[in-house]
Design an enzyme around this catalytic site. Sequence first.
Site, PDB file in Angstrom:
ATOM      1  N   ALA A  69      45.614  40.065  41.058  1.00  0.00           N
ATOM      2  CA  ALA A  69      46.241  38.859  41.593  1.00  0.00           C
ATOM      3  C   ALA A  69      45.340  38.304  42.698  1.00  0.00           C
ATOM      4  O   ALA A  69      44.554  39.037  43.302  1.00  0.00           O
ATOM      5  CB  ALA A  69      47.617  39.202  42.137  1.00  0.00           C
ATOM      6  N   GLU A 116      47.249  45.262  34.657  1.00  0.00           N
ATOM      7  CA  GLU A 116      48.622  45.044  34.189  1.00  0.00           C
ATOM      8  C   GLU A 116      48.656  44.046  33.025  1.00  0.00           C
ATOM      9  O   GLU A 116      49.406  44.224  32.064  1.00  0.00           O
ATOM     10  CB  GLU A 116      49.486  44.559  35.353  1.00  0.00           C
ATOM     11  CG  GLU A 116      49.693  45.666  36.385  1.00  0.00           C
ATOM     12  CD  GLU A 116      50.286  45.168  37.698  1.00  0.00           C
ATOM     13  OE1 GLU A 116      49.786  44.164  38.236  1.00  0.00           O
ATOM     14  OE2 GLU A 116      51.254  45.774  38.170  1.00  0.00           O
TER      15      GLU A 116
HETATM   16  N1  CAA Z   1      41.605  37.896  44.599  1.00  0.00           N
HETATM   17  C1  CAA Z   1      40.854  36.897  45.120  1.00  0.00           C
HETATM   18  N2  CAA Z   1      39.505  36.878  45.099  1.00  0.00           N
HETATM   19  C2  CAA Z   1      38.888  37.938  44.549  1.00  0.00           C
HETATM   20  C3  CAA Z   1      39.584  39.023  44.006  1.00  0.00           C
HETATM   21  C4  CAA Z   1      41.010  38.977  44.038  1.00  0.00           C
HETATM   22  N3  CAA Z   1      41.777  39.942  43.513  1.00  0.00           N
HETATM   23  N4  CAA Z   1      38.692  39.920  43.546  1.00  0.00           N
HETATM   24  C5  CAA Z   1      37.471  39.410  43.795  1.00  0.00           C
HETATM   25  N5  CAA Z   1      37.580  38.201  44.409  1.00  0.00           N
HETATM   26  C6  CAA Z   1      36.511  37.327  44.851  1.00  0.00           C
HETATM   27  C7  CAA Z   1      35.852  37.858  46.106  1.00  0.00           C
HETATM   28  O1  CAA Z   1      36.607  37.517  47.254  1.00  0.00           O
HETATM   29  C8  CAA Z   1      34.501  37.191  46.045  1.00  0.00           C
HETATM   30  O2  CAA Z   1      34.663  35.862  46.480  1.00  0.00           O
HETATM   31  P1  CAA Z   1      33.519  35.216  47.461  1.00  0.00           P
HETATM   32  O3  CAA Z   1      32.266  35.208  46.632  1.00  0.00           O
HETATM   33  O4  CAA Z   1      34.065  33.839  47.731  1.00  0.00           O
HETATM   34  O5  CAA Z   1      33.428  36.093  48.648  1.00  0.00           O
HETATM   35  C9  CAA Z   1      34.219  37.131  44.549  1.00  0.00           C
HETATM   36  O6  CAA Z   1      35.480  37.288  43.895  1.00  0.00           O
HETATM   37  C10 CAA Z   1      33.315  38.259  44.090  1.00  0.00           C
HETATM   38  O7  CAA Z   1      33.894  39.480  44.529  1.00  0.00           O
HETATM   39  P2  CAA Z   1      33.071  40.613  45.340  1.00  0.00           P
HETATM   40  O8  CAA Z   1      32.002  39.971  46.166  1.00  0.00           O
HETATM   41  O9  CAA Z   1      34.057  41.472  46.054  1.00  0.00           O
HETATM   42  O10 CAA Z   1      32.390  41.374  44.115  1.00  0.00           O
HETATM   43  P3  CAA Z   1      31.965  42.902  44.041  1.00  0.00           P
HETATM   44  O11 CAA Z   1      31.227  43.041  42.765  1.00  0.00           O
HETATM   45  O12 CAA Z   1      31.312  43.335  45.301  1.00  0.00           O
HETATM   46  O13 CAA Z   1      33.366  43.732  43.959  1.00  0.00           O
HETATM   47  C11 CAA Z   1      35.572  44.192  43.120  1.00  0.00           C
HETATM   48  C12 CAA Z   1      34.189  43.572  42.847  1.00  0.00           C
HETATM   49  C13 CAA Z   1      35.448  45.707  43.275  1.00  0.00           C
HETATM   50  C14 CAA Z   1      36.458  43.870  41.922  1.00  0.00           C
HETATM   51  C15 CAA Z   1      36.156  43.603  44.412  1.00  0.00           C
HETATM   52  O14 CAA Z   1      36.062  42.187  44.344  1.00  0.00           O
HETATM   53  C16 CAA Z   1      37.601  43.936  44.658  1.00  0.00           C
HETATM   54  O15 CAA Z   1      37.896  45.046  45.086  1.00  0.00           O
HETATM   55  N6  CAA Z   1      38.523  42.992  44.385  1.00  0.00           N
HETATM   56  C17 CAA Z   1      39.933  43.150  44.677  1.00  0.00           C
HETATM   57  C18 CAA Z   1      40.612  44.082  43.692  1.00  0.00           C
HETATM   58  C19 CAA Z   1      42.067  44.232  44.036  1.00  0.00           C
HETATM   59  O16 CAA Z   1      42.444  44.699  45.088  1.00  0.00           O
HETATM   60  N7  CAA Z   1      42.948  43.842  43.104  1.00  0.00           N
HETATM   61  C20 CAA Z   1      44.382  43.966  43.257  1.00  0.00           C
HETATM   62  C21 CAA Z   1      44.958  42.681  43.775  1.00  0.00           C
HETATM   63  S1  CAA Z   1      46.703  42.809  44.147  1.00  0.00           S
HETATM   64  C22 CAA Z   1      47.500  42.648  42.665  1.00  0.00           C
HETATM   65  O17 CAA Z   1      46.888  42.547  41.632  1.00  0.00           O
HETATM   66  C23 CAA Z   1      49.009  42.619  42.758  1.00  0.00           C
HETATM   67  C24 CAA Z   1      49.734  42.714  41.450  1.00  0.00           C
HETATM   68  O18 CAA Z   1      49.858  43.757  40.900  1.00  0.00           O
HETATM   69  C25 CAA Z   1      50.383  41.548  40.873  1.00  0.00           C
END
Ligand code: CAA
Length: 262
Positions: A69, A116
Amino acid sequence: MTANPTFETVLVRTDGPVGIITLNRPKQLNALNDQLMDELGAALAALDADDAIGCIVLTGSDKAFAAGADIAAMARYTFSDVFGSEYITRNWEALRRVRKPVIAAVAGYALGGGCEVAMMCDIVIAADNAKFGQPEVKIGVIPGAGGTQRLPRAIGKAKAMDLVLTGRTIDAEQAERWGLVSRVVPLASLMDEALATAHAIAALPRLAVLAAKEAVNRAFEGTLSDGLMYERRLFHAMFATEDQKEGMAAFLEKRAAQFRNR
Ligand code: CAA
């Protein structure tokens, strides 16, 4: 193949009887915001209602199926926003309502809501670079679109707890060993494999496919006795279809069946 210009965050095209939806927020690793989930729901409903379509493939980019999300959108929400307006979660049930088979073709990150969404699909084909996980605890929430419910059903409580409580990710091979995904293929052949599978399903008698999906899903919803009775009645119902007559006659006559989806 035709393009559908009406959506921004998902791309929709068809390949004969197969509908293909591509999540399209590559800069955000396909983070799932309300616009994307609304458009995904509309695209799925349109393909599900289209008689020419027999199977749907849902995919993302090579780097991310979906990284969850949209945290940037969620960060500012209060309890009354999410509870009252169902922001983030309002359209997540759309996938459940699709009656035709949906194949997830997963490359790269399938985290949080991305994992999910994959679990809501019927068959999950993973590229060898796919990574799965429920990292929500790391940002102060819990899975909100079925992770705590579908993961234990898919891989058992012990392994589900291991993922949900630590937030760690697993690779495609591990996901396949644990039963979270159906098959793992090299990244370069992901779409070929998903499309070949979708075309094979689309060529089968439609009513039997719909009934089979419904019956398998029933296994996750109720007791074994209810599920067995439900399956038996659907099996009986297939004898009211023309394709059952044709399929069995063709087998006995040693010829190819001509299905009419009736
Ligand atoms: N939401 C919003 N933006 C996201 C995102 C997310 N879930 N995941 C990645 N992005 C964005 C980053 O903010 C980044 O944006 P900018 O370039 O503007 O800074 C861009 O995508 C690229 O991401 P990274 O620079 O972080 O890329 P990476 O290769 O270094 O890492 C990753 C990749 C490990 C997937 C890392 O982005 C990450 O950990 N993302 C979040 C994962 C997460 O926590 N997901 C769960 C969300 S909560 C949820 O899903 C609730 C539910 O059940 C409904």
